[in-house]
Design a protein around this motif. Structure first.
Motif, short mmCIF file in Angstrom:
data_model
loop_
_atom_site.label_atom_id
_atom_site.label_comp_id
_atom_site.label_asym_id
_atom_site.label_seq_id
_atom_site.Cartn_x
_atom_site.Cartn_y
_atom_site.Cartn_z
N ASP A 181 45.35 15.36 -0.58
CA ASP A 181 46.06 15.44 0.63
C ASP A 181 47.29 16.49 0.38
O ASP A 181 47.77 16.44 0.19
CB ASP A 181 45.95 14.48 0.66
CG ASP A 181 46.11 13.86 2.28
OD1 ASP A 181 44.87 14.58 3.03
OD2 ASP A 181 46.31 13.04 3.36
N PHE A 182 47.74 16.75 1.10
CA PHE A 182 48.50 18.43 0.76
C PHE A 182 49.35 17.56 2.53
O PHE A 182 48.72 17.81 3.80
CB PHE A 182 48.11 19.17 0.78
CG PHE A 182 49.26 20.56 0.54
CD1 PHE A 182 50.69 19.95 0.05
CD2 PHE A 182 49.31 21.58 0.97
CE1 PHE A 182 52.17 20.90 -0.26
CE2 PHE A 182 51.03 22.60 0.98
CZ PHE A 182 52.08 21.89 0.47
N ILE A 183 50.61 17.62 2.22
CA ILE A 183 51.39 16.79 3.38
C ILE A 183 52.56 17.39 3.56
O ILE A 183 53.09 17.37 2.33
CB ILE A 183 51.50 15.55 3.54
CG1 ILE A 183 49.97 14.83 3.17
CG2 ILE A 183 52.51 14.94 4.78
CD1 ILE A 183 50.39 13.42 2.76
N ILE A 184 52.92 17.98 4.50
CA ILE A 184 54.07 18.91 4.92
C ILE A 184 55.08 17.64 5.51
O ILE A 184 54.12 17.79 7.28
CB ILE A 184 54.57 20.35 5.37
CG1 ILE A 184 53.28 20.57 4.65
CG2 ILE A 184 55.05 21.06 5.64
CD1 ILE A 184 53.33 22.35 4.86
N ASP A 196 44.26 9.20 10.67
CA ASP A 196 43.99 9.15 9.86
C ASP A 196 44.04 8.14 8.58
O ASP A 196 44.73 7.61 8.53
CB ASP A 196 45.93 10.12 9.63
CG ASP A 196 45.79 11.38 8.08
OD1 ASP A 196 45.00 11.15 7.40
OD2 ASP A 196 46.37 11.79 8.18
N PRO A 197 43.11 8.24 8.09
CA PRO A 197 42.82 7.72 6.48
C PRO A 197 43.75 7.84 5.39
O PRO A 197 43.46 6.33 4.90
CB PRO A 197 41.30 7.55 6.09
CG PRO A 197 40.78 8.96 6.60
CD PRO A 197 41.97 9.68 8.24
N HIS A 198 44.42 8.10 5.96
CA HIS A 198 45.47 8.20 4.93
C HIS A 198 46.51 7.91 5.19
O HIS A 198 47.23 8.59 6.09
CB HIS A 198 45.53 9.88 3.73
CG HIS A 198 44.64 10.77 3.68
ND1 HIS A 198 44.48 10.06 1.71
CD2 HIS A 198 43.58 10.74 3.59
CE1 HIS A 198 43.48 11.15 1.67
NE2 HIS A 198 42.28 11.52 2.44
N ASP A 199 47.35 6.94 4.49
CA ASP A 199 48.38 6.19 4.74
C ASP A 199 49.36 6.88 4.80
O ASP A 199 50.42 6.96 5.87
CB ASP A 199 48.47 5.03 3.92
CG ASP A 199 47.45 3.53 4.59
OD1 ASP A 199 47.26 3.85 4.98
OD2 ASP A 199 47.24 2.70 3.90
N LEU A 218 53.24 12.01 9.65
CA LEU A 218 52.79 12.44 11.29
C LEU A 218 53.49 11.86 12.38
O LEU A 218 53.79 12.52 13.14
CB LEU A 218 51.13 13.12 11.12
CG LEU A 218 50.54 13.98 10.59
CD1 LEU A 218 49.91 14.12 10.62
CD2 LEU A 218 51.35 15.61 10.85
N HIS A 219 53.49 10.11 12.02
CA HIS A 219 53.72 10.05 13.22
C HIS A 219 54.99 9.77 13.01
O HIS A 219 55.65 10.02 14.38
CB HIS A 219 52.65 8.14 12.36
CG HIS A 219 53.65 7.09 13.52
ND1 HIS A 219 53.77 6.17 13.48
CD2 HIS A 219 53.64 6.99 14.80
CE1 HIS A 219 54.20 5.35 13.91
NE2 HIS A 219 54.12 5.97 15.20
N LEU A 220 55.79 9.95 12.26
CA LEU A 220 57.14 9.51 12.27
C LEU A 220 57.80 10.69 13.19
O LEU A 220 58.71 11.52 14.12
CB LEU A 220 57.66 9.73 10.93
CG LEU A 220 58.96 9.11 10.83
CD1 LEU A 220 58.78 7.67 10.54
CD2 LEU A 220 59.46 9.70 9.08
N TYR A 221 56.54 12.24 12.35
CA TYR A 221 57.22 12.88 13.08
C TYR A 221 57.01 13.58 14.43
O TYR A 221 58.24 13.79 15.05
CB TYR A 221 56.81 14.78 12.67
CG TYR A 221 56.70 15.63 13.12
CD1 TYR A 221 57.95 16.82 12.87
CD2 TYR A 221 55.77 16.38 13.88
CE1 TYR A 221 57.66 18.23 13.81
CE2 TYR A 221 56.10 17.42 14.05
CZ TYR A 221 57.35 18.42 14.39
OH TYR A 221 57.33 19.39 15.38
N LEU A 222 56.07 13.24 14.91
CA LEU A 222 55.18 12.94 16.92
C LEU A 222 56.46 12.54 17.35
O LEU A 222 57.25 13.11 18.63
CB LEU A 222 54.29 12.70 17.50
CG LEU A 222 53.12 14.02 16.00
CD1 LEU A 222 52.28 13.75 15.57
CD2 LEU A 222 53.14 15.36 16.35
#
Lengths: 178, 800
Positions: free
Chosen positions: B168-171, B323-326, B332-336
Motif C-alpha cells: 500500500d503506497f499512501i500519500i 478502505d480495508p487498510h487502516d 484519507l479520512h483526515l485529509y478529506l
C-alpha cells in the motif's frame, strides 16, 4: 692547530733531548703551569710558536732548522700512526700530490673543525712537482720538514727549492726527485 | 728501583693510556663519521626519491585532471547522444497514447515503454548528477511548480512497482498545504523518488507512506516537512552509518536481492544539503524505517493560495470512504475532512455492513479503495457500488492498484463512475471528487484553480508566432504538437541557415533553436541573428539535449535568452516562453497540426447533439469528446436493449435503472432531446408503478436509434468516399473472400485480423452487416477472437 702536532713535538723533544729539557721548554714558553696537550684536542698555533722559540733558545739551534727537523719527525710519526695512508703504491711525489685529496679529507672526518693548510700541486713531470703551501699560520718550514720526511720515508732524496711568496704563510716548493 | 725510575714508569703508563684513549676516540669518531655519512647518504637518497615521487605525482595529477576533463566531456556528449533518442521515445510514446487510439493492450505496452524510458532517463540523470556533484557543479533551480505535479510524476513512476509488490503506497498531505511553490521541483522529486523507491525496495509487506506537512510559514516562505516511512526490513545502527556513502550499499552480502547504483541516497543528501537542510533517519531492524527532511520553499506570489477546500456546493454532501487498510483510511479520512467533506470512514469490505451504512444515510459519494481484487468480499461489494452508480444513486470513485483500463471491463463506466489508480495523491482525489460532483462545482473550481496554472504560462503569449529550428524530424513533431496544442503558431526551419532566411521573410515572436544541426548550428545562427540590429530583442531559446550547466552558459554567451534541455518538459517550455515572449493579446491561430485536423474532421454534425455544449464541458478537448461519443455509440445500443426488455418484462426496477443510466449518458454527450425524453420517462416511472409502452417511450426510442445510427455512420463511414459509384461497390464474391480470410485469421488468433476487419468495414455499406462487424470489432479489441469468429461465421451464413 691539531693536538697531535703538539704531542709529537713534545715527545720529539723528550726523545731527542730529555724529559727535563721538555719540562724546561714548556716552562719557558710561558704557557702557564697546567699546559697539557692531547692528540685529539685543538690548540692555538701561537702556543706552538712559543714552544719552538723556547726550544731554540735552550738548544741554540735556529728556529727554521728546528721546525724543519720537527717536520721530518712528524712525518715519521704519521707513518707509524696512520699506516693506511701509506698503503698505496707510489712514489713520494705521488703521495705529496695526494695530501689534499686523501689525507686532509680523512682528517676532516675526524676533526671537522681543523683548520688545515692548503697544498696546491702541479705535477711538472714524473720527477718534478710544484707545490704551494698556503696557511693562516706561518709554518712554511714545517711543511718543508714534512716534505723532507716524506723523501726519507720513500727513500727518495728530494731536491727542494723554496720560494717564500708571503713570508712563511705562503711558500712555493719546487720539488725534484734526484 | 729509584724514585725517578718509578715515576718515569708511571708516567709512561699514563702516557700509553692517554694514547690508547686517543686512538679509541679517533676510531669512534671515524665510526661516527661513517655512520653519519651513511645517514647523510640515505637522507640524500630519500630526498631524491621524494623529489622524484613529487614529480611523478604532479604528472599523475595532471593526467588525472586531463582524464577527468575528458570524462566530463564524454559525459556531456553521452548525455546528448542518449537524451536525443530518449526525447523521441518519451515524446512519441506520449503522443501515441494521447493522439492515436491504441487498443487497451497497446496502450499498456505504450505506457510501459514510456515509463521505462522515463526511468532510464532517471538513471542517466543520476549519473550526470553524481558527476556534477563530484565536480561541484550542481546548481539548484528556482522555478514555479506545484506539489501535485511532483507527486503525480512520483506516482507515475512508482505505481507499477507498488502494484507488483502488493504494497500500500499512501500519500498523506495536510489540506492546509498550498500547492504552488517556487524552487527546484526536479530535485525535490528526485529526492522523494529516491526515498520512496528505496522504501518500496526494502518493504515486502505493509505500506510505504509519503507524508508532507506544513511546519511554519513566514513571509511567503514555507517550511515543508517530508517523511517517507515504511514497514520494511529496517536497519541496525551499524547499517545506518553506511547509508550516505557513495557506491556502498547497506546490505553488501546480498546485493543481488536489492540492486541499485548506491548513488541515490548520496545524491539525495547532497540536494537537501544544497538547500541547507539534512536528511534524518530513524530505523529499527525488522520494523521499518523513516527518512525525513524539511525544505524551505517560496510560495508562488503570482498565484493566490489554493488551499484544498471543497466549494460551498458540497457542504451538504456526504461521502462513504471504504478502505480495508487502516493507515491509508485514516490518512484519507483526515485529509478529506480537512477539505471540508463530510466523510464516514469504513474499514470493512463486507457488503452487508456497507449496505446498512448506505441505507441509514444516503451517501452522495462512495470512495472505494481496493488493493486486493482477489479478496472474496470484493466482487459483491464492487457490484453493489457499481449498481449504485449505474442507477445514478451515488457517485463512485474507485481507487485500485489495477490498471484502470482493465477495471473498466468489470465495472460499468457511467458518468458517475471514476477510476483512480493507486498510489493516489490526495489532491488528485480532491479534483476527482469535484469532477464527480459535476459541472457547476467544477466550474467554480476551474476558475480558481485550473485556469490560473494554465494561464500563468500561456495566456499572455498565446498566438505567438514561433520559429522552431530543429533538424530532427521526430523532435520537430514533438515540439510542434506541444506548441500548437497550446495555441501557438509554429514555423519550422531545418537548420540555422534556413532560420535566417525565414527571419528575413516573416516576423516571429520567438525562436526555439536546436544547437547541433547540419549546415549551420544554433550558436552560429544566433550570433548571425544577433549581428542584425533589428533582431537585438528577438527572444531566442536554446533547445538541446545537453543537460550540463555549461551548455546553458554557452547558450547565454552566444546571445540566447534561455536554455531548455530535452526531453522537453512542457511546463518548463511554457515557463521559459512566458518569460521571454513579450506579453500581449494575439489572435489565436487555427491549429494546423495534422492530428487536430483529423480530429476536427471526426467531429460529427448530428441533429440532436449539442456538440459545442458538451465539448465545453470537457474543457474543449476534442479527442476526449470523440472518445466519449464513440463509447456512447456502443453502450447506448445495449442500454436500449435493456430498456426495451425491462418494459416488456414489466420489470419496474430495471426500467428505472436503465432510464436513469441513459439519462446520464445522454447529458454527457449533449444529446439534449434524448436527455429530455429519458428525464420525462424517469419521472413518469417514479409516479407510477405500472408502466406500459406509450408515446414517451416511442419518442425516446426513435431519438435514441437516430442518434446511435448517426454516430455509427459517422465513425464507421467517415473515411469512406461520400459517393459510392456502382463500380466502387464491392461485389459479394470479393467481400465473401475477404471475410473468409478474416475468419481464417481469427481462428488462428492472428493480431493482424484487426487490420483486415477494419479494411472490410470500410467497404461495407449494408447496415446490418456493419453492425455485426462492429460487434466483431469489439470482441477483437478485447482479444475474444472466438467470439469474433462466431460473428463473422454468422455473417457468412446470411450471405449464402
Amino acid at each position: 692547530m691539531l693536538g697531535a702536532v703538539f704531542t709529537e713535538f713534545l715527545e720529539m723533544v723528550e726523545e731527542r733531548f730529555s724529559y727535563d729539557l721538555a719540562d724546561k721548554v714548556l716552562e719557558n714558553a710561558g704557557l702557564g703551569d697546567t699546559a697539557a696537550f692531547t692528540a685529539v684536542g685543538n690548540y692555538d698555533h701561537k702556543q706552538m710558536v712559543k714552544l719552538v722559540v723556547a726550544l731554540s733558545e735552550e738548544t741554540g739551534t735556529p728556529i727554521d732548522d728546528l721546525i724543519k727537523v720537527f717536520g721530518a719527525h712528524l712525518f715519521g710519526q704519521f707513518v707509524k700512526k696512520y699506516p693506511m695512508f701509506f698503503a698505496d703504491n707510489g712514489c713520494s711525489l705521488d703521495f705529496l700530490e695526494g695530501i689534499e685529496d686523501k689525507i686532509h679529507r680523512q682528517v676532516l672526518k675526524l676533526y671537522p673543525n681543523a683548520e688545515l693548510p692548503k697544498f696546491d700541486c702541479m705535477r711538472i713531470s714524473e720527477t718534478q712537482l710544484e707545490m704551494t703551501y698556503t696557511s693562516t699560520r706561518p709554518f712554511g718550514d714545517l711543511a718543508h720538514g714534512l716534505i723532507a720526511g716524506c723523501g726519507e720515508h720513500f727513500n727518495e732524496p728530494l731536491l727542494v727549492e723554496r720560494v717564500d711568496l708571503d713570508g712563511s704563510n705562503k711558500v712555493q716548493f719546487n720539488i725534484t726527485k734526484a | 728501583m729509584d724514585d725517578a725510575e718509578k715515576w718515569k714508569k708511571r708516567f709512561e703508563r699514563e702516557r700509553k693510556a692517554r694514547k690508547e684513549a686517543e686512538n679509541i676516540l679517533e676510531l669512534k669518531s671515524k665510526e661516527l663519521y661513517e655512520v653519519n655519512q651513511q645517514l647523510q647518504k640515505t637522507l640524500e637518497h630519500l630526498e631524491k626519491r621524494v623529489a622524484e615521487r613529487t614529480i611523478e605525482l604532479s604528472v599523475a595529477v595532471q593526467e588525472a585532471q586531463k582524464a577527468n576533463k575528458a570524462k566530463s566531456a564524454f559525459l556531456a556528449n553521452m548525455s546528448h547522444e542518449i537524451r536525443t533518442p530518449m526525447n523521441a521515445m518519451i515524446g512519441l510514446s506520449e503522443l501515441c497514447m494521447t493522439k492515436t487510439s491504441p487498443s487497451p493492450k497497446q496502450k499498456q505496452y505504450l505506457k510501459k515503454i514510456h515509463q521505462s524510458a522515463v526511468a532510464l532517463l532517471g538513471i542517466i540523470n543520476d549519473i550526470l548528477d553524481f558527476s556534477k556533484i563530484e565536480a561541484g557543479e550542481m546548481k539548484m533551480e528556482r522555478i514555479p511548480f506545484t506539489l501535485g505535479q511532483v507527486f503525480q510524476n512520483l506516482t507515475n513512476m512508482l505505481s507499477e512497482k507498488v502494484r507488483k509488490k502488493d504494497l500500500d503506497f499512501i500519500i498523506e498531505r495536510s489540506p492546509d498545504l498550498n500547492d504552488h511553490f517556487i524552487g527546484d521541483p526536479g530535485r525535490l522529486g528526485q529526492v522523494l523518488l529516491n526515498l520512496t523507491y528505496n522504501a518500496i525496495k526494502f518493504t515486502d509487506t505493509g505500506y510505504v507512506k509519503l507524508a508532507v506537512t506544513k511546519c511554519e510559514e513566514i513571509d511567503g516562505q514555507c517550511r515543508l516537512e517530508f517523511a517517507v516511512s515504511d514497514t520494511g526490513i529496517g536497519m541496525t545502527q551499524e547499517q545506518q552509518k553506511l547509508l550516505f556513502k557513495p557506491f556502498s550499499q547497506v546490505d553488501n552480502t546480498d546485493t543481488r536481492k536489492y540492486e541499485g547504483t548506491g548513488l541515490g541516497l548520496v545524491i539525495a543528501k547532497d540536494f537537501i544539503q544544497k538547500m541547507n537542510e539534512d536528511i534524518r533517519v530513524q530505523s529499527e531492524q525488522g520494523v521499518g524505517s523513516t527518512f525525513s527532511f524539511s525544505v524551505v520553499l517560496s510560495q508562488n506570489p503570482d498565484i493566490e493560495a489554493d488551499l484544498h477546500r471543497f466549494p460551498q456546493a458540497l457542504n451538504d454532501k456526504s461521502a462513504l470512504l471504504i478502505d480495508p487498510h487502516d493507515v491509508s483510511l485514516a490518512s484519507l479520512h483526515l485529509y478529506l475532512n480537512g477539505c471540508g467533506l463530510n466523510v464516514t470512514p469504513v474499514s470493512s469490505l463486507c457488503v452487508d455492513t456497507i449496505q446498512r451504512m448506505y441505507q441509514t444515510e444516503q451517501h452522495d459519494l462512495i470512495i472505494l479503495c481496493l488493493s486486493d481484487l482477489e479478496n472474496d468480499l470484493t466482487p459483491d461489494l464492487l457490484s453493489f457500488c457499481n449498481q449504485l452508480a449505474v442507477q445514478g444513486q451515488a457517485r463512485l470513485i474507485l481507487i485500485t492498484n489495477e490498471d484502470t483500463d482493465e477495471l473498466k471491463e468489470t465495472v460499468t463506466p457511467t458518468p458517475l463512475t471514476s477510476f483512480i489508480q493507486k498510489p493516489v495523491d490526495p489532491s488528485f482525489l480532491f479534483d476527482s471528487i469535484l469532477e464527480a460532483f459535476g459541472n457547476e462545482v467544477l466550474k467554480e473550481v476551474v476558475e480558481t484553480n485550473f485556469e490560473t496554472v494554465k494561464n500563468l504560462a500561456v495566456e499572455n503569449i498565446q498566438g505567438a508566432h514561433i520559429l522552431l529550428v530543429e533538424d530532427n524530424r521526430i523532435n520537430q513533431q514533438v515540439a510542434q504538437e506541444l506548441l500548437e496544442q497550446a495555441k501557438f503558431s509554429v514555423e519550422i526551419a531545418e537548420n540555422g541557415k534556413e532560420a535566417l532566411n525565414k527571419l528575413n521573410t516573416d516576423s516571429y515572436d520567438c525562436v526555439l533553436m536546436d544547437i547541433q544541426m547540419p549546415v549551420m548550428g544554433g550558436y552560429e545562427a544566433t550570433k548571425l541573428i544577433r549581428a542584425q540590429k533589428r533582431f537585438a530583442d528577438l527572444p531566442i531559446v536554446a533547445m538541446t539535449a545537453n543537460a550540463m550547466v555549461s551548455d546553458k552558459q554557452a547558450a547565454l554567451k552566444a546571445g540566447m535568452n534561455d536554455h531548455i534541455s530535452k526531453p522537453i518538459n512542457t511546463k518548463t517550455l511554457f515557463q521559459v516562453l512566458h518569460n521571454v515572449i513579450p506579453h500581449k493579446k494575439r489572435p489565436i491561430p487555427i491549429t494546423r497540426s495534422q492530428t487536430d485536423d483529423q480530429e476536427a474532421a471526426h467531429l460529427p454534425d448530428i441533429a440532436g447533439l449539442d456538440v459545442k455544449g458538451s465539448l465545453n464541458n470537457l474543457g474543449g478537448q476534442v479527442s476526449i469528446y470523440i472518445e466519449v461519443l464513440r463509447t456512447f455509440g456502443i453502450v447506448a445500443r445495449g442500454l436500449h436493449h435493456d430498456l426495451s426488455k425491462a418494459i416488456a418484462d414489466k420489470d419496474h426496477d430495471m426500467t428505472v435503472r436503465a432510464a436513469h443510466t441513459l439519462k446520464g449518458l445522454a447529458a454527457t454527450v449533449g444529446a439534449t432531446k434524448l436527455y429530455a425524453h429519458t428525464r420525462d420517462l424517469e419521472s413518469t416511472l417514479k409516479e407510477t408503478e405500472s408502466y406500459t409502452r406509450c408515446d414517451l417511450y416511442d419518442k425516446l426510442n426513435r431519438e435514441l436509434l437516430h442518434i446511435v445510427d448517426q454516430i455509427e455512420d459517422h465513425f464507421y463511414e467517415g473515411t469512406q468516399p461520400s459517393t459510392i459509384t456502382a463500380t466502387d461497390r464491392p461485389d459479394q464474391t470479393s467481400l465473401k473472400a475477404d471475410l473468409l480470410i478474416l475468419l481464417d485469421m481469427l481462428d488462428q488468433y492472428d493480431v493482424q485480423s484487426e487490420e483486415q476487419l477494419k479494411s472490410i468495414q470500410r467497404m461495407i455499406t449494408d447496415k446490418k452487416i456493419r453492425q455485426k462487424l462492429i460487434k466483431a470489432q469489439e470482441s477483437v479489441d478485447t482479444y475474444e477472437y472466438e467470439e469474433a469468429s462466431n460473428i463473422v461465421r454468422k455473417i457468412l451464413e446470411t450471405m449464402d
